[in-house]
Design an enzyme around this catalytic site. Structure first.
Site, short mmCIF file in Angstrom:
data_model
loop_
_atom_site.label_atom_id
_atom_site.label_comp_id
_atom_site.label_asym_id
_atom_site.label_seq_id
_atom_site.Cartn_x
_atom_site.Cartn_y
_atom_site.Cartn_z
N CYS A 234 56.05 -2.29 29.03
CA CYS A 234 57.11 -1.83 28.12
C CYS A 234 58.42 -1.57 28.86
CB CYS A 234 56.65 -0.58 27.40
SG CYS A 234 55.09 -0.84 26.54
N CYS B 30 53.90 7.81 16.73
CA CYS B 30 53.85 6.56 17.49
C CYS B 30 55.04 5.66 17.16
CB CYS B 30 52.58 5.77 17.16
SG CYS B 30 51.06 6.73 17.29
N SER B 31 55.56 4.97 18.18
CA SER B 31 56.58 3.95 17.92
C SER B 31 55.88 2.77 17.23
CB SER B 31 57.24 3.52 19.21
OG SER B 31 56.27 3.08 20.15
N HIS C 48 60.21 -0.75 18.56
CA HIS C 48 59.83 -0.94 19.96
C HIS C 48 59.27 -2.34 20.20
CE1 HIS C 48 58.60 -0.23 23.97
NE2 HIS C 48 57.40 0.26 23.75
#
Lengths: 384, 131
Positions: free
Chosen positions: A83, A206-207, A332
């Site tokens: 990420c 959560c993204s 994301h």
């Protein structure tokens, strides 16, 4: 080493973009950045992408995307650090310009995540952890961060509500970002009542899964001055690694990689955490933002939760965090996140952040991490 | 999909809990490594993991990854073994809402799942609470 500037940015409206392929997503953002920068050529290109192989079955993005850009046979380099791939793509572009190897470099990131179902996406993302000794036992990324959250709660008394306040704040900011994936208000109560994913985290901690790309153009500061365009200066670039597996860390409730990279970056920039006007950080999960703000030295260990609840990190607070909406609300697309953070800092430091503008900012920081913090990229920027 | 060779390579750890102890500084590595990250020695002796420890942190997985869907909800924790090694594993044979940090657990050999409809059965360690 030469001083380096960011002079142009580009990004799509992120979301579930069924109609757009990886190559088109990327090219949209790349062309926007090139046009925004006002350059007629690019000497080299970097692209951060975590897992186009697992998400769309396509590798070799350096060549494919340089080809799509249509600016000749320039060097095209794909980099990966889960990420944090976007942050790493930015750093590689920065090093290329700073060292004098290239003058005009396009730093980009992309991830096309919605061509596979949720299970396959979860699997692809889990490859950022230790597959044989974490993933094999059925742990997921929300699960790993949930374990960090529980350790943090045990060590410092961080509350469920403090976690929820991070999500609510980032959605408030995302409401002001027209390119954010989820432009909707959520309340701390709503976050706490959201569908459980991995205790104590719910889906609104959560993204999301996102399709998106972002791009920025870097040039030597001398050239930016000559061009007479708005720019920001890269004041520091730092990269660290930590153990791949969470269970090998000395502490489960802190991010040593972030703390180390922050110390290196502050030293290079000649500033401390108190000098920052705002920061874009990696809030892949609500607990992550709390641990990152502590790792950056903005708050003491254990004080990140209370600070989020008290509004210290809100837009208009003492140190606004994730004015863009963060990963939580903006979305994301993992490889693109680190580049989009730089875009937000550019908009803020050049006074173009519109309704989410921080008042008279001078120093901005980006923190992008991969896995449970095994890779960390930190950059500090100064207003020109 | 887990190929047989990839599965087989980890058998000494998953079936027999084999770890490596640095011959110079004594640090225990699981899985074994080629160089000690503490003293840089490349000499190790084989050892076996301690089979009891305590829960250092844990979660209950409600949304499971591919291959674990039938199992959810299930608990996963980071266990600190009595020899100081930490490992990630499922905690089973327990009431999910009664789990707590600090709880004593014991290692057991269990089935972890299977690869698809006709793939290999996956085995390894899980932990169960001890009274």
């Amino acid at each position: 080493m030469r001083d380096v500037a960011v002079i142009g940015v580009g990004m799509n409206h992120w979301g579930e973009l069924w109609e757009k392929s990886l190559r088109n997503l990327w090219t949209e953002a790349a062309l926007e950045a090139v046009e925004h920068a006002g350059v007629d050529r690019v000497d080299a290109m970097t692209v951060g992408c975590m897992s186009s192989g697992l998400f769309v079955g396509q590798e070799h993005l350096g060549a494919m995307l340089a080809d799509q850009l249509g600016m000749g046979p320039i060097p095209g380099t794909r980099v990966e650090s889960a990420c944090a791939s976007g942050g790493l793509a930015f750093r590689q572009a920065y090093l290329a310009v700073a060292s004098g190897v290239s003058d005009i470099v396009l730093a980009t990131g992309v991830e096309k995540m919605t061509d596979v179902d949720g299970g396959a996406a979860t699997y692809a993302l889990s490859a950022a952890a230790d597959q044989e000794y974490e993933g094999y036992h059925g742990i997921t990324f929300p699960g790993l961060y949930a374990m960090m959250a529980r350790a943090h709660m045990k060590a410092f008394g961080t509350t469920r509500r403090q976690l929820a306040c991070v999500a609510a704040k980032n959605h408030d900011n995302g409401l002001l970002n027209p390119l954010a994936q989820y432009q909707m208000k959520v309340t701390p109560e709503g976050v706490m009542a959201s569908v459980p994913v991995a205790d104590p985290l719910g889906v609104l901690d959560c993204s999301p899964i996102t399709d998106g790309a972002a791009a920025v153009v870097l040039v030597p500061v001398e050239l930016a001055k000559k061009m007479g365009r708005p720019y920001i200066r890269v004041a520091a670039s730092a990269q660290t690694t930590d153990t791949l597996a969470l269970h090998d860390r000395e502490e489960l409730h802190s991010l040593a990689g972030t703390a180390k990279a922050a110390a290196m970056a502050y030293k290079e920039a000649g500033i401390g955490p108190k000098d920052l006007s705002f920061a874009e950080v990696h809030d892949c999960f609500t607990i992550a933002e709390i641990m990152v703000t502590e790792g950056l030295g903005l708050f003491e260990k254990g004080k990140g939760g209370p600070a989020a609840e008290a509004g210290v990190t809100a837009l208009g607070g003492k140190i606004p965090i994730n004015t863009s909406g963060g990963l939580k609300s903006k979305g994301h697309p993992v490889g693109a996140t680190g580049i989009a953070q730089v875009r937000e800092v550019f908009l803020q430091l050049t006074g173009q952040a519109d309704k989410r503008q921080v008042k008279n900012p001078r120093w901005g920081l980006t923190q992008n991490m991969g896995g449970t913090g095994a890779s960390t990229l930190i950059h500090i920027f100064e207003r020109a | 999909m887990l190929g047989p060779a990839r599965y087989w390579r980890e058998v000494p750890q998953r079936y027999r809990y084999e770890a490596a102890k640095c011959a110079k500084c004594g640090k225990v590595f699981f899985p074994p490594r080629l160089v000690c990250n503490k003293c840089h020695s490349k000499e190790f002796t084989q050892t076996t993991l301690a089979q009891t420890g305590s829960i250092e942190t844990f979660t209950v997985i409600r949304v499971a990854p591919t291959g674990f869907g039938d199992e959810a909800p299930y608990a996963v924790g980071i266990i600190k073994l009595d020899d100081g090694v930490r490992i990630t594993a499922q905690i089973t044979d327990c009431e999910l809402d009664k789990l707590d940090i600090g709880q004593k657990v014991r290692l057991e050999f269990r089935r972890l799942g299977k690869e698809g409809e006709s793939g290999i059965l996956r085995y390894g360690y899980k932990f169960v609470p001890v009274a």
